[in-house]
Write an enzyme that holds these catalytic residues in place. Structure first.
Site, short mmCIF file in Angstrom:
data_model
loop_
_atom_site.label_atom_id
_atom_site.label_comp_id
_atom_site.label_asym_id
_atom_site.label_seq_id
_atom_site.Cartn_x
_atom_site.Cartn_y
_atom_site.Cartn_z
N LYS A 105 2.02 -1.83 2.78
CA LYS A 105 2.08 -2.42 1.59
C LYS A 105 3.55 -1.55 0.83
CE LYS A 105 -2.71 -3.06 0.44
NZ LYS A 105 -3.71 -2.21 -0.14
N SER B 135 -7.66 -4.88 -3.10
CA SER B 135 -6.99 -4.29 -3.67
C SER B 135 -5.75 -4.87 -4.69
CB SER B 135 -6.12 -4.32 -2.09
OG SER B 135 -5.55 -4.87 -2.52
#
Length: 773
Positions: free
Chosen positions: A720, A677
């Protein structure tokens, strides 16, 4: 009886011993009174009275606890032993009757009259003597405890009274019985009593012999233990005793019949019981069978608790115990609703996955409370042996059922809530794969006939509600994961943590530390400060520890008299907990060149990740540091290749890779980092460094990149986003394909952040990069 010439003589009480006239034997004397009596005797004429005490256990006998008929004896020899006791050699002389005790406190002193033996019809006495000798001879043959030499020496005795005394001294009689013989003055009566005693002893010995013969018939030559057991049986038979093993077997049979087992299991249990009955008690297998029968009896086969199918009550309980966690609560209530409609449903297998400290284990306990079921928890952390799940085969020493059957025994019902904690932390080695053994347990189609190696018979687990917990679903083997319904429990938002601390953690810690609301008041901003500056976690475990610290400090201040009442405010928190451990709002203070903020997902929740790039003249070397895993290294390579292919469009010197050394660094080098990511973050930082354009400080980003610049979706968006919110970022760039996940993000977080969905790196650069510095 002759003339009683009375005398005053010291007395030595005997314990567990009796001395007849004409007997010579050694005595050990240790009691103070007895030692003083002996010392007195040795100074005088060496004569002493020996009389037995009635109770052996009494250490200091009183006058009433000593028999009144004793023996006048002469002390032949006296020897002091190293341990302080005295050994004396005494010879019995005559019977003596204690008339009364004198008032001597140092030792027993008595006034006695000596008893002369009364002899009557001589011919009758001789006949009785012969009879006694004959009986004694027969007794010796049966007994084997008295030697033949004793018979020879007894045969030479001419005086009938002396013969009676010597024979009585050789018989294994109790002190009371010997005393009885001693007290019979008439020689004829004494001989008659002895004949009666000898007859009884012979009968007992004959019976022992008869038992021995009966045992011998069923005894194998080498089986000493078997012989002893049969002997015990024979004794029990003679006594008509029904206890012992036969009693145990009949009670076990009764329990098996009442246990309401399935037919095949009952049959097996009765078969094993028959084997146990026929087996010697000392055989090693006997205890194995006994344990096996015990396990069959203690496992629940049909005992079931009744579910409380009240959805509203269950919802109240779940809300009472936990704040938030809506998805899990909804899943439990759905299960209850279906149960209520169908009355029959195979237990679901739920897997609560999430970071440590978010309440997975306690949630499972609440589910059991809401359903009114028994709760069992086993931890699978570090289990690496298949036998832990399936049990050992009964042939092994110390064999036991596996943890599943042990848990069912503990639960005592066939429908508990069964928590398998830390399912992601199992390992495997040469002893088998416990995760593979769990497949049968956690498959609703198979677990109605779960097979444990120890129990051997199929066991029904279909009514059990299995709940598993895991921090990291990625480490659970695929086939096992396939059998479970995963419910992700993300970390808590700042708002949720505040509510949890206020409603659950602080009241709990105050109660544990003995503090009332009157003694400790906690302001809202104090809790917020602890959450922001002293903890950085997805769960609330560390937060609870900090709360406990605050309570301890407050308790000390109150007990020491420093304060009567403590008020926790934003300012007092720092004086109690020390300097803040974390910086809240970690966004850069100004726009930077070559530094971009990425968002990471770890097993303990979300975190922000700063990626830095530096360019120096060189020969095109690409260096990656910061303890990066293979996936992140590949992301960096992909970003590098993409930039080379688009150098003209990006206004970058096409030969940048040949003339410069590029160093990509992710700070916190001690922490391993990996995951797909960070691609767009690395590309943005690289382009920023190569073009000299700044990266906007309030922008965070997450997404993987392809060689053509496409942005690929990622996981853990909720965590996140929460870490970005915590760090004070304002704009989050996310992959287009992750737009669907936005609804999972709490409103309090979503309202403060601006989400930009992108499908290509060009869009990322448009939003992330500013002007040249």
């Amino acid at each position: 009886m002759g003339d009683e010439n009375k005398r005053i003589i010291p007395l030595l009480p005997l314990r567990g011993l009796l001395v007849f006239p004409t007997m010579v034997l050694h005595l050990d004397v240790g009691r103070d009174k007895s030692v003083q009596a002996l010392e007195k005797v040795m100074v005088d004429d060496h004569e002493i009275i020996l009389s037995s005490q009635k109770e052996i256990a009494v250490d200091e006998p009183s006058k009433d606890e000593i028999y009144r008929i004793g023996t006048l004896a002469k002390v032949k020899q006296m020897l002091k032993l190293p341990n302080g006791t005295i050994r004396v050699l005494v010879e019995g002389l005559k019977r003596a009757k204690i008339e009364e005790f004198t008032d001597n406190e140092e030792y027993f002193e008595v006034e006695v009259s000596l008893i002369e033996e009364s002899s009557e019809a001589e011919a009758e006495e001789k006949a009785l003597m012969r009879n006694v000798l004959e009986q004694f001879e027969q007794y010796i043959k049966l007994s084997k405890k008295v030697s033949a030499e004793t018979l020879a020496s007894v045969s030479d005795i001419a005086e009938p009274g002396r013969l009676a005394d010597v024979v009585a001294s050789h018989l294994p009689l109790k002190i009371a019985e010997k005393q009885e013989v001693l007290e019979i003055i008439s020689v004829k009566d004494r001989l008659m009593k002895l004949i009666e005693i000898l007859n009884n002893e012979k009968e007992v010995l004959g019976l022992e012999k008869k038992i021995g013969q009966r045992v011998k018939k069923s005894m194998e030559k080498t089986q000493k233990e078997y012989y002893l057991r049969e002997q015990m049986k024979a004794i029990q038979k003679e006594l008509g005793d029904k206890e012992g093993k036969s009693g145990e077997i009949s009670s076990l049979r009764e329990r098996i019949e009442e246990a309401d087992m399935p037919e095949n299991v009952e049959e097996k249990a009765l078969k094993e019981l028959d084997r146990y009955e026929k087996m010697p008690a000392t055989s090693a297998e006997s205890s194995v069978i006994r344990n096996y029968i015990d396990w069959l009896l203690t496992i629940p086969w049909n005992e079931e608790t009744e579910d409380l199918l009240d959805i509203n009550r269950a919802e109240d309980i779940l809300n009472e115990d936990h704040y938030g966690l809506e998805k899990v609560k909804e899943r439990v209530l759905e299960y209850l609703a279906v149960q209520q409609l169908t009355k029959e449903l195979k237990g679901p297998i739920l897997c609560l996955a999430g970071p440590p400290g978010v309440g997975k284990t306690s949630l499972a306990r609440s589910v059991a409370r809401a359903l009114d079921r028994k709760f069992v928890r086993i931890s699978l952390g570090g289990v690496r042996d298949e036998a832990e799940i399936r049990g050992h085969r009964r042939t092994y020493v110390g064999a036991m059922p596996g943890r599943i059957i042990q848990g069912m025994k503990k639960a005592g019902s066939i429908n508990p809530v069964f928590l398998l904690d830390e399912i992601d932390k199992m390992a495997n080695d040469f002893r088998g794969d416990p995760a593979a053994a769990l497949l049968e347990v956690l498959d609703p189609e198979q677990n109605s006939t779960f097979s444990d190696h120890y129990i051997e018979e199929p066991y029904d687990l279909s009514k059990v509600m299995f709940v598993t917990t895991a921090n990291n679903v990625a480490t659970i083997p695929g086939p096992l994961l396939d059998r479970m319904e995963i419910i992700h429990i993300p970390g808590y938002t700042e708002l949720e943590k505040q509510k949890i601390a206020d409603r659950y953690l602080m009241p709990k810690q105050m109660k544990e530390h003995g503090l009332s609301k009157g003694k400790l008041q906690v302001k809202e901003e104090a809790i917020l400060k602890v959450i922001r500056y002293y903890t950085r976690e997805a769960g609330v475990r560390n937060l609870e520890r900090q709360m406990a610290t605050l309570c301890r400090k407050a308790a000390k201040q109150i007990v020491s008299g420093e304060k009567q009442r403590v008020v926790l405010t934003e300012n007092t928190v720092e004086s109690m907990l020390g300097k803040p451990k974390f910086r809240y709002g970690m966004a850069e203070e100004e726009d930077q060149v070559g530094a971009a903020t990425g968002l990471a997902y770890t097993t303990v929740g979300g975190d922000t990740l700063s990626i830095e790039v530096s360019i120096a003249p060189g020969k095109g070397k690409l260096t990656l540091t910061g303890k990066l895993g293979d996936v992140m290294k590949e992301s960096a390579q992909a970003a590098f290749s993409y930039i080379r292919s688009r150098s003209e469009e990006l206004d970058i010197d096409p030969g940048f890779n040949e003339n410069n050394d590029i160093h990509i660094h992710v700070p916190e080098g001690a922490t391993p980092k990996d995951g797909p990511s960070a691609g767009i973050t690395m590309a943005t930082a690289l382009i920023s460094a190569l073009t000299g354009r700044v990266v906007k400080r309030e922008v965070g980003m997450t997404g993987e990149i392809t060689l053509r610049g496409r942005v690929l979706p990622i996981g853990g968006l909720k965590e996140k986003s929460m870490s970005a919110h915590r760090a004070g970022l304002k704009t989050i760039i996310i992959p287009k394909d992750n737009e669907k996940d936005l609804e999972d993000i709490p409103d309090s977080v979503r309202g403060d952040l601006k989400f930009i969905a992108v499908s290509h790196l060009d869009e990322v650069l448009k939003h992330a990069l500013g002007e040249k510095k």
